[in-house]
Design a protein around this motif. Structure first.
Motif, mmCIF file in Angstrom:
data_model
loop_
_atom_site.group_PDB
_atom_site.id
_atom_site.type_symbol
_atom_site.label_atom_id
_atom_site.label_comp_id
_atom_site.label_asym_id
_atom_site.label_seq_id
_atom_site.Cartn_x
_atom_site.Cartn_y
_atom_site.Cartn_z
ATOM 1 N N VAL A 222 -69.827 54.075 -49.440
ATOM 2 C CA VAL A 222 -70.114 53.490 -48.117
ATOM 3 C C VAL A 222 -70.491 52.005 -48.189
ATOM 4 O O VAL A 222 -71.407 51.911 -49.028
ATOM 5 C CB VAL A 222 -71.372 54.100 -47.515
ATOM 6 C CG1 VAL A 222 -71.659 53.653 -46.044
ATOM 7 C CG2 VAL A 222 -71.047 55.738 -47.513
ATOM 8 N N ARG A 223 -69.707 51.292 -47.501
ATOM 9 C CA ARG A 223 -70.101 49.901 -47.443
ATOM 10 C C ARG A 223 -71.448 49.697 -47.355
ATOM 11 O O ARG A 223 -71.934 50.183 -46.058
ATOM 12 C CB ARG A 223 -68.814 49.094 -46.461
ATOM 13 C CG ARG A 223 -69.195 47.546 -46.799
ATOM 14 C CD ARG A 223 -67.715 46.811 -46.019
ATOM 15 N NE ARG A 223 -68.130 45.493 -46.132
ATOM 16 C CZ ARG A 223 -66.989 44.557 -45.708
ATOM 17 N NH1 ARG A 223 -66.062 45.074 -45.017
ATOM 18 N NH2 ARG A 223 -67.052 43.182 -45.945
ATOM 19 N N ALA A 224 -72.095 48.607 -47.709
ATOM 20 C CA ALA A 224 -73.566 48.451 -47.538
ATOM 21 C C ALA A 224 -73.864 47.887 -46.089
ATOM 22 O O ALA A 224 -73.131 47.113 -45.699
ATOM 23 C CB ALA A 224 -74.085 47.418 -48.610
ATOM 24 N N ARG A 225 -74.921 48.560 -45.631
ATOM 25 C CA ARG A 225 -75.164 48.055 -44.147
ATOM 26 C C ARG A 225 -76.332 47.553 -43.934
ATOM 27 O O ARG A 225 -77.556 48.009 -43.981
ATOM 28 C CB ARG A 225 -75.163 49.213 -43.251
ATOM 29 C CG ARG A 225 -73.693 49.834 -43.005
ATOM 30 C CD ARG A 225 -73.720 50.968 -42.091
ATOM 31 N NE ARG A 225 -74.528 51.978 -42.572
ATOM 32 C CZ ARG A 225 -74.846 53.000 -41.747
ATOM 33 N NH1 ARG A 225 -75.114 53.113 -40.433
ATOM 34 N NH2 ARG A 225 -75.660 53.969 -42.431
ATOM 35 N N ARG A 226 -76.619 46.129 -44.162
ATOM 36 C CA ARG A 226 -77.861 45.458 -44.154
ATOM 37 C C ARG A 226 -78.595 45.431 -43.056
ATOM 38 O O ARG A 226 -77.935 45.415 -41.959
ATOM 39 C CB ARG A 226 -77.772 44.057 -45.065
ATOM 40 C CG ARG A 226 -77.073 43.996 -46.480
ATOM 41 C CD ARG A 226 -77.230 42.911 -47.225
ATOM 42 N NE ARG A 226 -76.518 42.925 -48.604
ATOM 43 C CZ ARG A 226 -77.184 43.540 -49.313
ATOM 44 N NH1 ARG A 226 -78.290 43.995 -49.334
ATOM 45 N NH2 ARG A 226 -76.466 43.675 -50.688
#
Length: 669
Positions: free
Chosen positions: A506-510
């Motif tokens: 899962v692409r990092a969600r900052r």
């Protein structure tokens, strides 16, 4: 083929790891003294130019060897200029006169791809040493270095480069060029010849091996040394007509030409290019060579030739549209294009390139340019001291690729010591010794003795292992761990699959810190995968993290020797986790996937994968996690595991909540 070293002599400090001894160390010392003399009194700047003038003296010495009775028009015998006991008056004028004449000597010309002959330097190249004292010292050194048609040491110009330019090479304005130690070049040449299985002996007038980024010719010399040791008529023919070199540095090309002449090549096929990646003469030679040995320039974003990038992107599509790339990638693709099917490439690359997705695309078959494939045959990790004399401590490896679809074995080696370390800008002998001379023989034995084993450890110090390709998670030998390889092989032999088949990254969600949302740090997860939610709900960090959702699997990417992973319960729409976590979305049954991850054979694969110098701060990547081999359970077994793990984690979470509430009551009483 077996190339053996002379065990009766001490291995050279900087030179070829063959049969040459301590003479090279002495000449390195004398070259360094000469550098000081030239730099202070010779009137030659920049530092690189000192080597240029040494090369010119070697060039004149070579001319004298070919014509020992030659007398200059001024009446001075050429041999007298190199005689330290002769009258030194007129020495400077004599050498300048000799150099001008030598540039027109047919016997000192090189070949170009068109078949024409070309002088080593342009006809108007000056001879710059004008201090008689300095020139006399330099000429005396050259006379001792080359007394007959065989140099006193292997690769004399390479030794001059090492000694004169230790940490002083001028890279200004150019690509990241670092001088390959000749001991590394020799080691690589031996491994490459062995991997070919049959010697690249020339049976025609066409070249069969070479280096498109040849510099001063280190790899050409190393291959020539091996061919001389083979000693057959065919090997001699290969030396004469079967080796090529090219480089965009005219100065380096001149030195490579002289080096080859010193090894008996009458008119070496070495030429200057505007850009070896796009050179039209090299393009005509695509698919022609059995062996390429090279160390291309490297440096992120340093190569901006659009035609060169376009050619590279045909093999590595993810580079399409880039305006700048690392020249090492362009050099890698060009070198592979030069190989014929079954040919071998030995190339020095930064570890960052080897670990990149671009490299993975190239060797995984995702690239369409090479119909016959390009696969890794061996990789030898080099220590940071390897290129320290050139002024860089970049971590590099010598990797070998073959133009074929499926290798049956991959050899991995980890070199800890190359015989020297850099001290005060100069080479000093490494008290821990030199692993390089041992490596080719150990790889040779490992490939012969591997049998049907998935993993075969031939040596622990230096580490040499032979592995089936499927047992590998990484081509990086510095991350090889025998226990990890054996664990992976065990899982795969039982029908295991890679974790990427069960979940996705899962692409990092900052996100900024969110009030009222639990924040999970690595300290909140224990070694069984349970999360202390009563602590996470109260935790107030100072650094924001990333977001995860219910059903996601979170895995710490820090310090893989201690696995910290868990599942975010579905009851949480969103939680915050520290940035050191990787977030993954299992396709289904997330608790079963977590259970597989905590299998001892899976954890063993993780332990050696970290990068970094501190044991507690070593990091892995999401790709490392996805490449883990895990048991391939049946669907009923996965479902059963999912239920059990989920129930156990919920039970522990409930127990913690109960205990926390009871302890809180005591404080309120």
């Amino acid at each position: 083929m077996s190339i053996t070293s002379d065990t009766g002599t001490e291995a050279p400090l900087l030179g070829v790891s063959g049969s040459f001894g301590t003479a090279e160390i002495e000449f390195a010392r004398r070259f360094d003294e000469l550098h000081q003399l030239i730099y202070r009194q010779g009137g030659v700047r920049p530092t690189n130019a000192a080597v240029e003038e040494v090369a010119k003296l070697l060039y004149l010495r070579l001319w004298w060897l070919k014509n020992p009775s030659i007398v200059l028009p001024s009446g001075v015998a050429l041999g007298r200029l190199f005689d330290p006991d002769a009258d030194q008056s007129g020495l400077v004028d004599g050498f300048k006169e000799a150099f001008t004449l030598a540039l027109g000597a047919d016997e000192l010309t090189a070949r170009t791809p068109s078949g024409s002959k070309e002088a080593v330097w342009p006809r108007d190249e000056p001879f710059r040493l004008s201090n008689a004292r300095v020139l006399g010292s330099a000429a005396s050194l050259i006379a001792d270095l080359v007394q007959d048609h065989t140099p006193a040491i292997s690769d004399p110009l390479g030794t001059a480069f090492d000694a004169l330019l230790s940490g002083r090479y001028d890279h200004s304005g150019g690509l990241g060029t670092y001088l390959t130690p000749s001991s590394v070049a020799r080691m690589m040449a031996e491994v490459a010849f062995d991997l070919l299985g049959e010697s690249p002996i020339n049976t025609s007038a066409h070249p069969v091996l070479g280096d498109p980024f040849c510099g001063t010719g280190r790899f050409l010399v190393a291959a020539t040394e091996i061919l001389r040791e083979i000693g057959t008529k065919e090997a001699a023919q290969t030396i004469a007509t079967g080796i090529f070199g090219s480089d965009q540095s005219h100065s380096s090309v001149a030195k490579a030409r002289i080096n080859m002449m010193l090894y008996g090549v009458e008119h070496p096929l070495v030429w200057a290019t505007h850009d070896s990646v796009t050179d039209p003469d090299l393009t005509k030679l695509h698919g022609k060579f059995s062996l390429i040995l090279t160390n291309p320039p490297f440096g992120e974003g340093k190569y901006d030739s659009i035609p060169g990038i376009t050619q590279t992107a045909k093999a590595i599509p993810r580079l399409s549209g880039k305006s700048k790339i690392d020249p090492a990638l362009a050099g890698l693709v060009k070198s592979l294009l030069l190989l014929k099917p079954g040919g071998v490439l030995g190339i020095v690359l930064p570890d960052g390139i080897i670990e990149s997705r671009a490299f993975e695309d190239l060797v995984s078959g995702h690239a369409g340019l090479f119909d016959d494939g390009a696969t890794v045959a061996a990789n030898i990790s080099l220590p940071t001291s390897t290129f320290s004399l050139s002024g860089t401590v970049a971590k590099t490896s010598a990797i070998f690729l073959r133009r074929e679809h499926r290798p049956t074995r991959v050899a991995l080696a980890r070199v800890q010591h190359v015989g020297y370390v850099r001290q005060a800008g100069k080479a000093a002998r490494d008290p821990q010794g030199n692993d390089l001379p041992e490596v080719p023989g150990l790889i040779r034995k490992g490939l012969l003795n591997a049998g049907n084993a998935s993993v075969s450890i031939e040596s622990q110090e230096p580490l040499v292992a032979v592995v089936r390709p499927g047992a590998l998670q990484s081509y990086d030998p510095s991350r090889v761990d025998p226990a990890a390889l054996e664990a992976r092989a065990f899982v795969q032999e039982k029908g295991g699959i890679e974790l990427r088949n069960l979940m996705d990254e899962v692409r990092a969600r900052r996100s900024p810190l969110l009030a009222g949302i639990p924040f999970v740090s690595v300290l909140h997860i224990d070694d069984l995968g349970t999360i202390a939610w009563h602590e996470a709900e109260k935790y107030q960090p100072t650094t924001p993290g990333i977001l995860a959702s219910g059903g996601d699997l979170i895995i710490s990417l820090l310090n893989p020797s201690k696995l910290r992973a868990s599942v975010v319960p579905e009851e949480f729409a969103t939680v915050q986790v520290s940035a050191e976590f990787g977030v993954f979305r299992p396709h289904e049954m997330p608790y079963a996937v977590l259970g597989l991850l905590y299998s001892e054979n899976v954890k063993a694969q993780l332990r050696p994968l970290g990068r970094g110098t501190s044991s507690s701060r070593r990091r892995i990547t999401e790709a490392d996690v996805l490449s883990l081999a895990v048991p391939n359970l049946s669907r009923p077994s996965m479902s059963q595991l999912d239920v059990k793990v989920k129930a156990a984690l919920e039970s522990i979470t409930q127990a913690r909540a109960t205990l926390s509430a009871e302890f809180l009551k005591l404080d309120e009483a």
